[in-house]
Design a protein around this motif. Structure first.
Motif, PDB file in Angstrom:
ATOM      1  N   GLN A  15      37.016 -19.073  23.081  1.00 45.40           N
ATOM      2  CA  GLN A  15      37.390 -17.787  22.495  1.00 45.40           C
ATOM      3  C   GLN A  15      38.283 -18.053  21.308  1.00 45.40           C
ATOM      4  OE1 GLN A  15      39.581 -15.050  25.001  1.00 45.40           O
ATOM      5  NE2 GLN A  15      38.767 -13.308  23.873  1.00 45.40           N
TER       6      GLN A  15
ATOM      7  N   GLY B  86      40.595 -13.529  17.739  1.00 45.47           N
ATOM      8  CA  GLY B  86      39.940 -12.302  17.304  1.00 45.47           C
ATOM      9  C   GLY B  86      38.450 -12.248  17.553  1.00 45.47           C
ATOM     10  N   GLN B  87      37.935 -13.234  18.260  1.00 45.96           N
ATOM     11  CA  GLN B  87      36.495 -13.310  18.474  1.00 45.96           C
ATOM     12  C   GLN B  87      36.153 -13.068  19.939  1.00 45.96           C
ATOM     13  OE1 GLN B  87      34.190 -14.595  15.980  1.00 45.96           O
ATOM     14  NE2 GLN B  87      35.778 -14.677  14.418  1.00 45.96           N
ATOM     15  N   SER B  88      34.868 -12.977  20.176  1.00 47.68           N
ATOM     16  CA  SER B  88      34.377 -12.816  21.530  1.00 47.68           C
ATOM     17  C   SER B  88      34.374 -14.154  22.269  1.00 47.68           C
ATOM     18  CB  SER B  88      32.963 -12.259  21.451  1.00 47.68           C
ATOM     19  OG  SER B  88      32.374 -12.204  22.712  1.00 47.68           O
ATOM     20  N   LEU B  89      34.102 -14.104  23.564  1.00 45.78           N
ATOM     21  CA  LEU B  89      33.893 -15.327  24.330  1.00 45.78           C
ATOM     22  C   LEU B  89      32.509 -15.879  23.982  1.00 45.78           C
ATOM     23  CD1 LEU B  89      35.882 -13.518  26.163  1.00 45.78           C
ATOM     24  CD2 LEU B  89      35.147 -15.023  28.013  1.00 45.78           C
TER      25      LEU B  89
ATOM     26  N   PHE C 103      29.304 -11.516  25.404  1.00 45.06           N
ATOM     27  CA  PHE C 103      30.495 -10.683  25.461  1.00 45.06           C
ATOM     28  C   PHE C 103      30.735  -9.985  24.128  1.00 45.06           C
ATOM     29  CE2 PHE C 103      32.648 -11.619  29.460  1.00 45.06           C
ATOM     30  CZ  PHE C 103      31.970 -12.744  29.898  1.00 45.06           C
ATOM     31  N   GLY C 104      31.310  -8.795  24.209  1.00 39.68           N
ATOM     32  CA  GLY C 104      31.796  -8.132  23.017  1.00 39.68           C
ATOM     33  C   GLY C 104      33.140  -8.723  22.614  1.00 39.68           C
ATOM     34  N   THR C 105      33.667  -8.263  21.500  1.00 41.46           N
ATOM     35  CA  THR C 105      34.917  -8.810  20.980  1.00 41.46           C
ATOM     36  C   THR C 105      36.146  -8.208  21.656  1.00 41.46           C
ATOM     37  OG1 THR C 105      34.749  -7.212  19.188  1.00 41.46           O
ATOM     38  CG2 THR C 105      34.026  -9.457  18.717  1.00 41.46           C
TER      39      THR C 105
END
Lengths: 112, 108
Positions: A37, A40-43, B98-100
């Motif tokens: 991660q 500021g980003q997604s997994l 996944f979304g952010t």
């Protein structure tokens, strides 16, 4: 359910070095995963740790950079090799399957 | 390409107000949708999954295939609901997208 212990919780490393993150599950699980991660980003899934065979890597991730071990059904390690500042991120261990994922508490890595 | 979009990075509401965390997805098949939550100093954990059609901690989420949405709702927000919420999509296998994430702040 599964309880996942992950260590270290955080580390500050020098460029060019490697860090190995450990993940211990309190019960035998078939599937273990490693996520990244970025700020500021997604997994993002790095790879699936397979017991007794080589890990399955997602697009954009390679074994030389992120070698993974899975010696048994309760333990896995992820190594971040030859680190650069771009590797600064949170790394998460996970276990589970299509119904539910359990997560470790994460490793916050900073590379100077 | 499969994608999960959470348009709001931060959502602030007052205690007792309704909450709606938006999630839209892009997927060609029949996905399974989830909401995961991370409270302060805790690990990421499953809140609910659409296939269960359950209410957890007062939260519900309905899968709208026509609008490709899976918004998370709660009629009356509580301060303890403050957390980071992630919408996720599974293809029915171990692979999740996944979304952010949306940070929910419930103000006193």
């Amino acid at each position: 359910s599964a309880v996942i212990s992950q260590k270290p919780s955080r580390d500050i490393c020098q460029r060019g070095t490697s860090l190995t993150i450990q993940c211990q599950v309190d019960s035998q699980v078939t599937m273990m995963f490693w996520y990244r991660q970025q700020p500021g980003q997604s997994l993002t899934l790095i790879a699936t740790a397979n017991q007794g065979s080589e890990a399955t890597y997602e697009s954009g991730f390679v074994i030389d950079k992120f070698p993974i071990s899975r010696p048994n059904l309760t333990f896995s390690t992820l190594t971040v090799s030859n680190m650069s500042p771009e590797d600064s991120s949170i790394y998460l261990c996970s276990a589970g399957g299509s119904e539910k994922l359990f997560f470790g508490s994460g490793t916050q890595l900073s590379v100077l | 390409a499969q994608r999960v979009t959470q348009p709001e990075k931060l959502l602030s509401v007052f205690k007792g107000a309704p909450v709606e965390l938006k999630c839209n997805y892009s997927y060609s098949g029949s996905p399974e949708l989830f909401w995961y939550v991370q409270y302060s100093r805790q690990r990421l954990q499953l809140l609910l999954r659409h296939i269960s059609r359950e209410s957890i901690k007062g939260f519900t989420a309905d899968l709208n295939k026509g609008e490709t949405s899976f918004h998370l709702k709660k009629p009356f927000a509580q301060e303890e609901d403050s957390a980071m919420y992630y919408c996720a999509l599974s293809e029915g296998t171990y692979k999740y997208i996944f979304g952010t994430g949306t940070r929910l702040k419930v103000l006193a």
